[in-house]
Design a protein around this motif. Structure first.
Motif, PDB file in Angstrom:
ATOM      1  N   PRO A  47      20.422  22.847  42.775  1.00 49.18           N
ATOM      2  CA  PRO A  47      19.232  22.445  43.552  1.00 49.18           C
ATOM      3  C   PRO A  47      18.098  23.464  43.500  1.00 49.18           C
ATOM      4  N   PRO A  48      18.357  24.760  43.810  1.00 52.87           N
ATOM      5  CA  PRO A  48      17.244  25.709  43.703  1.00 52.87           C
ATOM      6  C   PRO A  48      16.800  25.949  42.271  1.00 52.87           C
ATOM      7  N   MET A  49      17.724  25.867  41.312  1.00 54.14           N
ATOM      8  CA  MET A  49      17.359  26.067  39.910  1.00 54.14           C
ATOM      9  C   MET A  49      16.343  25.018  39.480  1.00 54.14           C
ATOM     10  N   VAL A  50      16.607  23.776  39.820  1.00 54.48           N
ATOM     11  CA  VAL A  50      15.675  22.695  39.485  1.00 54.48           C
ATOM     12  C   VAL A  50      14.402  22.833  40.312  1.00 54.48           C
ATOM     13  N   GLY A  51      14.560  23.199  41.573  1.00 58.19           N
ATOM     14  CA  GLY A  51      13.425  23.271  42.474  1.00 58.19           C
ATOM     15  C   GLY A  51      12.377  24.289  42.076  1.00 58.19           C
ATOM     16  N   ILE A  52      12.786  25.443  41.508  1.00 51.25           N
ATOM     17  CA  ILE A  52      11.800  26.464  41.159  1.00 51.25           C
ATOM     18  C   ILE A  52      11.073  26.133  39.861  1.00 51.25           C
ATOM     19  N   VAL A  53      11.610  25.194  39.082  1.00 50.66           N
ATOM     20  CA  VAL A  53      10.935  24.774  37.846  1.00 50.66           C
ATOM     21  C   VAL A  53       9.806  23.797  38.154  1.00 50.66           C
ATOM     22  N   PHE A  54      10.033  22.922  39.120  1.00 49.82           N
ATOM     23  CA  PHE A  54       9.034  21.932  39.517  1.00 49.82           C
ATOM     24  C   PHE A  54       8.186  22.481  40.660  1.00 49.82           C
ATOM     25  N   LYS A  55       6.912  22.160  40.661  1.00 50.03           N
ATOM     26  CA  LYS A  55       6.026  22.596  41.734  1.00 50.03           C
ATOM     27  C   LYS A  55       6.030  21.559  42.860  1.00 50.03           C
ATOM     28  N   GLY A  56       5.889  22.024  44.076  1.00 54.95           N
ATOM     29  CA  GLY A  56       5.870  21.114  45.211  1.00 54.95           C
ATOM     30  C   GLY A  56       7.070  21.309  46.105  1.00 54.95           C
ATOM     31  N   LYS A  57       7.067  20.679  47.261  1.00 56.05           N
ATOM     32  CA  LYS A  57       8.182  20.753  48.196  1.00 56.05           C
ATOM     33  C   LYS A  57       9.217  19.702  47.828  1.00 56.05           C
ATOM     34  N   TYR A  58      10.479  20.078  47.913  1.00 56.35           N
ATOM     35  CA  TYR A  58      11.519  19.120  47.560  1.00 56.35           C
ATOM     36  C   TYR A  58      12.594  19.053  48.642  1.00 56.35           C
ATOM     37  N   THR A  59      13.336  17.957  48.613  1.00 59.47           N
ATOM     38  CA  THR A  59      14.475  17.783  49.491  1.00 59.47           C
ATOM     39  C   THR A  59      15.673  17.372  48.643  1.00 59.47           C
ATOM     40  N   PHE A  60      16.860  17.588  49.176  1.00 60.12           N
ATOM     41  CA  PHE A  60      18.057  17.197  48.431  1.00 60.12           C
ATOM     42  C   PHE A  60      19.209  16.948  49.394  1.00 60.12           C
ATOM     43  N   MET A  61      20.133  16.118  48.950  1.00 60.01           N
ATOM     44  CA  MET A  61      21.328  15.858  49.732  1.00 60.01           C
ATOM     45  C   MET A  61      22.337  16.983  49.516  1.00 60.01           C
ATOM     46  N   ALA A  62      23.027  17.362  50.567  1.00 59.95           N
ATOM     47  CA  ALA A  62      24.089  18.366  50.468  1.00 59.95           C
ATOM     48  C   ALA A  62      25.290  17.866  51.266  1.00 59.95           C
ATOM     49  N   LYS A  63      26.474  18.142  50.758  1.00 59.47           N
ATOM     50  CA  LYS A  63      27.671  17.661  51.448  1.00 59.47           C
ATOM     51  C   LYS A  63      27.693  18.178  52.878  1.00 59.47           C
ATOM     52  N   GLU A  64      28.100  17.317  53.790  1.00 62.35           N
ATOM     53  CA  GLU A  64      27.997  17.633  55.214  1.00 62.35           C
ATOM     54  C   GLU A  64      28.810  18.864  55.612  1.00 62.35           C
ATOM     55  N   GLU A  65      29.823  19.218  54.814  1.00 63.19           N
ATOM     56  CA  GLU A  65      30.630  20.389  55.135  1.00 63.19           C
ATOM     57  C   GLU A  65      29.795  21.679  55.144  1.00 63.19           C
ATOM     58  N   LEU A  66      28.739  21.713  54.310  1.00 66.86           N
ATOM     59  CA  LEU A  66      27.899  22.912  54.246  1.00 66.86           C
ATOM     60  C   LEU A  66      27.151  23.164  55.550  1.00 66.86           C
ATOM     61  N   PHE A  67      26.985  22.109  56.352  1.00 65.05           N
ATOM     62  CA  PHE A  67      26.244  22.243  57.601  1.00 65.05           C
ATOM     63  C   PHE A  67      27.135  22.705  58.752  1.00 65.05           C
ATOM     64  N   ARG A  68      28.396  22.992  58.415  1.00 65.14           N
ATOM     65  CA  ARG A  68      29.334  23.444  59.441  1.00 65.14           C
ATOM     66  C   ARG A  68      29.745  24.901  59.246  1.00 65.14           C
ATOM     67  N   ILE A  69      29.170  25.568  58.230  1.00 65.04           N
ATOM     68  CA  ILE A  69      29.580  26.940  57.933  1.00 65.04           C
ATOM     69  C   ILE A  69      29.217  27.867  59.078  1.00 65.04           C
ATOM     70  N   ASN A  70      27.953  27.920  59.435  1.00 67.39           N
ATOM     71  CA  ASN A  70      27.504  28.647  60.626  1.00 67.39           C
ATOM     72  C   ASN A  70      26.077  28.215  60.946  1.00 67.39           C
ATOM     73  N   PRO A  71      25.625  28.407  62.192  1.00 70.98           N
ATOM     74  CA  PRO A  71      24.296  27.934  62.604  1.00 70.98           C
ATOM     75  C   PRO A  71      23.151  28.508  61.774  1.00 70.98           C
TER      76      PRO A  71
END
Length: 202
Positions: A47-71
């Protein structure tokens, strides 16, 4: 402000650790947003690799488990444009989030395979990319990412960008599973073409 700063920091770090080779820059849309990037998926860095090549703000889906690591980590990836998706099920909320981000002029990054490839080979596409493109009426830019041999610094990474698939290609009947499957395979086929023509990297 935070997004722009975080993007610059990530870009700096990635350019230190990776030698990024970009093919097809001319295929990057002139518009700053409201289009989809459909890429193969081989690393958590995608996601960040692709994001830094393209200009502009981007969004992406991430597996929900990543949102439970820490606040703190949850706050950070949300600020960088991530939103959770439940893998292995139809997540209408994730689709709605993708549509909202496109309507707000963002670039939406999606991995049609739905999961990372462990061997670098392309998998079968899921329907998500077609559902979002057809409902948002936006073009899709196919991207192929390949990593060279692992090393501590300056590992080579190839980011190959294909010609955008025009939004008219997504005028499909969303109740017709065959049409959805056909368009999803078309997108994956474009990524496969980029893979076949990609040069070797070390």
């Amino acid at each position: 402000m935070f997004y722009a700063l975080a993007r610059e920091i990530v870009s700096l770090i990635f350019h230190i650790y990776f030698k990024i080779i970009v093919l097809g820059r001319e295929n990057i849309p002139k518009q700053k947003g409201s289009y989809i990037i459909a890429s193969n998926h081989v690393s958590n860095n995608d996601p960040p690799m692709v994001g830094i090549v393209f200009k502009g703000k981007y969004t992406f889906m991430a597996k929900e488990e990543l949102f439970r690591i820490n606040p703190l980590f949850t706050w950070l990836i949300k600020k960088l444009g991530a939103f959770p998706v439940k893998r292995g099920s139809k997540d209408s909320a994730a689709i709605d989030n993708a549509l909202e981000s496109l309507n707000n002029g963002r670039i939406f990054v999606i991995f049609p395979e739905g999961t990372r490839s462990k061997d670098g080979e392309l998998g079968k596409p899921k329907s998500g990319v077609t559902l979002v493109a057809a409902r948002a009426k936006v073009p899709v830019v196919p991207v192929f990412v390949k990593y060279g041999k692992k090393r501590f610094l300056r590992r080579q990474v190839l980011v190959s960008i294909g010609e955008p698939i025009p939004k008219e290609s997504f005028n499909v009947d969303l109740t017709d599973k065959r049409q959805i499957r056909s368009i999803s395979e078309l997108i994956m086929g474009r990524i496969a073409q980029l893979k076949e023509s990609a040069p070797e990297i070390i």
